[in-house]
Scaffold this active site. Sequence first.
Site, PDB file in Angstrom:
ATOM      1  N   CYS A 198      -2.179  10.168  -6.200  1.00  0.00           N
ATOM      2  CA  CYS A 198      -3.316   9.900  -5.302  1.00  0.00           C
ATOM      3  C   CYS A 198      -4.353  11.011  -5.448  1.00  0.00           C
ATOM      4  O   CYS A 198      -4.053  12.176  -5.200  1.00  0.00           O
ATOM      5  CB  CYS A 198      -2.875   9.799  -3.847  1.00  0.00           C
ATOM      6  SG  CYS A 198      -4.339   9.599  -2.803  1.00  0.00           S
ATOM      7  N   LYS A 235       0.851  -1.198   0.000  1.00  0.00           N
ATOM      8  CA  LYS A 235       0.000   0.000   0.000  1.00  0.00           C
ATOM      9  C   LYS A 235       0.886   1.247   0.000  1.00  0.00           C
ATOM     10  O   LYS A 235       1.898   1.298   0.706  1.00  0.00           O
ATOM     11  CB  LYS A 235      -0.885  -0.002   1.256  1.00  0.00           C
ATOM     12  CG  LYS A 235      -1.623   1.314   1.533  1.00  0.00           C
ATOM     13  CD  LYS A 235      -2.703   1.622   0.523  1.00  0.00           C
ATOM     14  CE  LYS A 235      -3.369   2.998   0.783  1.00  0.00           C
ATOM     15  NZ  LYS A 235      -4.262   3.402  -0.325  1.00  0.00           N
TER      16      LYS A 235
HETATM   17  O1  RRO Z   1      -5.792   5.770  -0.680  1.00  0.00           O
HETATM   18  C1  RRO Z   1      -6.433   6.244  -1.659  1.00  0.00           C
HETATM   19  O2  RRO Z   1      -7.458   6.939  -1.508  1.00  0.00           O
HETATM   20  C2  RRO Z   1      -5.987   6.031  -3.039  1.00  0.00           C
HETATM   21  C3  RRO Z   1      -4.694   6.206  -3.460  1.00  0.00           C
HETATM   22 BR1  RRO Z   1      -3.273   6.586  -2.302  1.00  0.00          BR
HETATM   23  C4  RRO Z   1      -4.374   6.090  -4.845  1.00  0.00           C
HETATM   24  O3  RRO Z   1      -3.225   6.253  -5.296  1.00  0.00           O
HETATM   25  N1  RRO Z   1      -5.390   5.824  -5.683  1.00  0.00           N
HETATM   26  C5  RRO Z   1      -6.660   5.652  -5.279  1.00  0.00           C
HETATM   27  O4  RRO Z   1      -7.562   5.416  -6.098  1.00  0.00           O
HETATM   28  N2  RRO Z   1      -6.950   5.756  -3.933  1.00  0.00           N
END
Ligand code: RRO
Length: 310
Positions: A129, A45
């Site tokens: 993100c 993650k």
């Molecule tokens: O954690 C998120 O809300 C998230 C991330 Br870091 C990302 O790179 N892409 C996404 O769709 N959600």
Amino acid sequence: MLDLSTFFLGRPLTAPLMNASGVWCNVNGQLHALAESEAGAMVTKSCTLLRRDGNPEPRYHTLSMGSINSMGLPNEGHQYYLDYAERHDYENKPLFFSVAGLTLDDNLTIVAQIQDAYTPALLELNLSCPNVPGKAQIGYDFDALDVILAEISSAYSRPFGVKLPPYFDTAHFDEVADILNRYEKVNFITCINSIGNGLMIDMDSETVLIKPKQGFGGIGGEYVLPTALANVNAFHSRCPKKSIIGCGGVSTGEHVFMHLLAGASLVQVGTALYEQGPEIFVRLKTELATIMQEKGYKTIREFQGKLKTL
Ligand code: RRO
């Protein structure tokens, strides 16, 4: 089954398949499940310097053709994933280490610690993100993109990769590819992250589906397949010295085949893995092998990146 083995940056893989960061990789139990799955590689993650709870729930919703999420970068903090990286069995499969620091300084601190840990994990720098309130995506700010790549390239002694948002204009493909090609250490490009800031509505209650950001969130799954394939192919042709990891809209062997044909060397699975769990890699491998057999391909090398135009 047919031979699905391949190489990524010189590392042997049993299959060109892995999870997309954020899916089935937040905690040790999930990471172990991926390690034991049929995936050929895996990624942690996206992490920040310190642990984060992320956005309020509900923050993920299944849609008829995919998903919407605004998780908000919930993660255990970079040290947790470094601890995993130090225990990971690299003979079994390669590990990618996804980093999404909230500031340039945080990113520099985290990459310095990855370097000091001497693990063979491959850095995937998440520049896309879409869900942290008040934080624009670096991937859409071309000056900031150039700065972060310069800083990481001088601070980090090893090859690394970037996770990009989707682009929708040829001029943007050209401009981003030009920037990436200036940085030799950028060895791979993962495209795409979710299509940011979509909105879906529940007809009965006349409400949004997720709580954060007034219902706005990243779109994944079948909706994004054509955009993902375009981005994979655009960067494959513009960045010939770099490897491409395809991500977006993969739920069948046919989708995997399309990503490989468009130029991906490795294919990530996000929404479909979230919905179906790590067993999905068994089916994707079988379906990919069947397609290859029907087409008379014995190895991935025979068709990878060989998309034809009219
Ligand atoms: O954690 C998120 O809300 C998230 C991330 Br870091 C990302 O790179 N892409 C996404 O769709 N959600």
